[in-house]
Scaffold this active site. Structure first.
Site, PDB file in Angstrom:
ATOM      1  CG  ASP A   1      40.702  42.718  40.031  1.00 53.83           C
ATOM      2  OD1 ASP A   1      40.731  41.768  39.218  1.00 53.83           O
ATOM      3  OD2 ASP A   1      41.196  42.653  41.169  1.00 53.83           O
TER       4      ASP A   1
ATOM      5  CG  ASP B   1      48.716  41.636  37.135  1.00 53.28           C
ATOM      6  OD1 ASP B   1      47.834  40.827  36.808  1.00 53.28           O
ATOM      7  OD2 ASP B   1      49.160  41.737  38.291  1.00 53.28           O
TER       8      ASP B   1
ATOM      9  CD  GLU C   1      44.714  37.831  40.679  1.00 56.50           C
ATOM     10  OE1 GLU C   1      45.570  37.003  41.067  1.00 56.50           O
ATOM     11  OE2 GLU C   1      44.971  39.064  40.577  1.00 56.50           O
ATOM     12  CD  GLU C   2      46.066  42.215  41.012  1.00 51.63           C
ATOM     13  OE1 GLU C   2      46.569  41.696  42.024  1.00 51.63           O
ATOM     14  OE2 GLU C   2      46.646  42.261  39.917  1.00 51.63           O
TER      15      GLU C   2
ATOM     16  CG  HIS D   1      51.176  43.479  41.993  1.00 55.26           C
ATOM     17  ND1 HIS D   1      50.845  42.668  43.060  1.00 55.26           N
ATOM     18  CD2 HIS D   1      50.411  43.057  40.968  1.00 55.26           C
ATOM     19  CE1 HIS D   1      49.936  41.797  42.678  1.00 55.26           C
ATOM     20  NE2 HIS D   1      49.656  42.005  41.400  1.00 55.26           N
TER      21      HIS D   1
ATOM     22  CG  HIS E   1      42.769  39.672  37.096  1.00 55.83           C
ATOM     23  ND1 HIS E   1      43.172  40.938  37.476  1.00 55.83           N
ATOM     24  CD2 HIS E   1      43.898  38.918  37.084  1.00 55.83           C
ATOM     25  CE1 HIS E   1      44.468  40.946  37.676  1.00 55.83           C
ATOM     26  NE2 HIS E   1      44.949  39.739  37.443  1.00 55.83           N
TER      27      HIS E   1
END
Length: 464
Positions: free
Chosen positions: A103, A134, A169-170, A434, A101
């Site tokens: 995003d 990520d 996805e996030e 994150h 992903h």
């Protein structure tokens, strides 16, 4: 089938040669703040999708590459732009679907970053920036592995390849299932590589074979029709915060383990993992004890957990001598592999209703459920990826569970029940996905690219 050594050697050499360009391209992607949440500039997500599509178009390898969206079920909206690329298999070769992903999470408090979150910065063998690990590194692992295969074997390979680079996805993958349905024929594959997980450490590759599910919801606790004076009525009238604190405390036992009847645990062995390692990787200071019971990895991989991730109540700055009529909290649970998220949510709801103090009124809303995942490790694709891991990293791989959740994998299983799903990744325990100072270990990325390129070579040598 035993691959020709000359092909493997050529792919391995090509994988090393493509790394400088791949890291430069990763830096370009990191500079795009592609946060899919509505409060952020959505043109950046579209910009990111176009940049990713350009990388796959420039390979001159696919029959088609496009940016596409899908409807969000139950709404009049469409999801964020994703990249879809396809190349048909030939001569009985399998098709592999590559997922990642583009995003990213919001940066959060930029004062906590040692360098600007959207300015890629190399320090001590790591690339820092939001999305550096990520999951824009996952995107670039796919691009770089394909570049290596093309350089070593040419564009005229027989392997079928589909690519799905998601853009939300996030933000909950709200249109993921619809996107799969809309593009089922294009995405159908014999094996699916999901490059969105982590490794055992920066030197040791891991295949994720289990994921916990998730059950997230908002709970409102109400005890009064209106606010009242705490001096006049305190001691006789329960305020919402009192009821909330007492209610939430029933979710755990004295060890901090989940105490909700009906939430199950999975009985499975885990590798050795010390408390010292936990403290180093999680930032747990001396003097603060771990919670739960049993082997530490079992607590994180195979047992349920419950976390309060948000609360709406009177702020410290606005505190007054008032009995608050209601309080809202966000409860985020991780569900043991093998138990459905719906069943776990029902157990929590029943528990909270049964333990509501003083007759407090409970309201449940914003429910978000995602099932866990267990891999069948007996398939040929698992054997191929383990071999590729060992050759690419130079050490045998480890099968791991992950305490976090990737709910969309359940959608992949439903849509493509015959596909073998390989959950891989480029992160290590110090990547801080994150969090402020997210980073990618550069040597891990090099090994991950080599391993994926070798996996693609194995698949191209296989008939199905």
């Amino acid at each position: 089938m035993t691959p020709e050594p000359s092909r493997r050697d050529a792919v391995r050499a090509a994988a090393a040669s493509v790394i400088p360009a791949a890291l430069a391209d990763l830096g370009t992607l990191v500079r795009i703040p592609s946060v899919a949440w509505p409060a952020f500039d959505q043109t950046q997500v579209a910009r990111s999708a176009e940049a990713v599509a350009a990388l796959f178009r420039d390979l001159d390898f696919f029959d088609r590459v496009e940016v596409a969206t899908a409807a969000i079920p139950g709404t009049d909206e469409h999801g964020q732009p994703a990249v879809l690329a396809t190349r048909a298999a030939r001569n009985g070769r399998p098709t592999v679907l590559l997922y990642a992903h583009h995003d990213v999470q919001p940066a959060g408090d930029e004062a906590l970053w040692d360098s600007p979150p959207f300015e890629p910065t190399v320090r001590d063998g790591r690339l820092y920036g939001r999305g550096a690990a990520d999951d824009k590194a996952g995107v670039m692992a796919h691009v770089a592995a394909l570049r290596a295969v093309i350089e070593a074997l040419g564009r005229d390979v027989d392997l079928g390849v589909a690519v799905f680079i998601e853009g939300e996805e996030e933000y909950g993958s709200r249109s993921f299932g619809q996107f799969l349905s809309d593009n089922a024929d294009a995405l159908r594959a014999d094996a699916i590589v999901v490059a969105d997980s982590g490794n055992w450490d920066e030197r040791t590759p891991a295949l994720t074979v289990s994921l916990r599910g998730n059950a997230r919801f908002t709970l409102r606790v109400r005890t009064l029709d209106h606010a009242s004076h705490s001096g006049m009525f305190g001691g006789a009238v329960p305020d919402a915060m009192l009821a909330t604190v007492k209610l939430l405390s029933t979710l755990w036992d004295d060890d901090g383990a989940v105490a909700v009847a009906g939430m199950t645990a999975r009985d499975a062995a885990t590798p050795d993992y010390s408390e010292q390692t936990l403290r180093a990787e999680a930032g747990l200071p001396d003097g603060v004890s771990p919670i739960g019971r049993g082997p530490i990895l079992s607590r994180m991989w195979n047992q349920p957990s419950i976390t309060i991730t948000g609360i709406d109540a009177t702020s410290v700055a606005a505190a007054s001598n008032t009995l608050a009529p209601e309080t809202s909290v966000v409860i985020s649970a991780r569900v043991a592999p093998g138990q459905s998220a719906q069943e776990a949510y029902a157990a929590m709801q029943a528990h909270l209703r049964a333990h509501a103090p003083f007759g407090a009124e409970l309201t449940f809303s914003d429910v978000d459920l995602g099932d866990g995942f267990l891999v069948d490790t007996g398939g040929w694709a698992v054997a191929d990826v383990r071999t590729a891991f060992e050759e690419g990293y130079g050490v045998p791989s480890v099968d791991v569970g992950v305490g976090g959740s990737i709910p969309f994998i359940a959608d992949l299983v439903r849509q493509f029940p015959g596909a073998q799903i390989l959950v891989t990744g480029v992160e290590d325990p110090h990547s801080r996905a994150h969090s402020p100072n997210e980073s990618l270990h550069l040597d891990t990325f090099r090994h991950a690219v080599a391993a994926e390129a070798l996996l693609l070579e194995s698949l191209d040598a296989r008939t199905v």
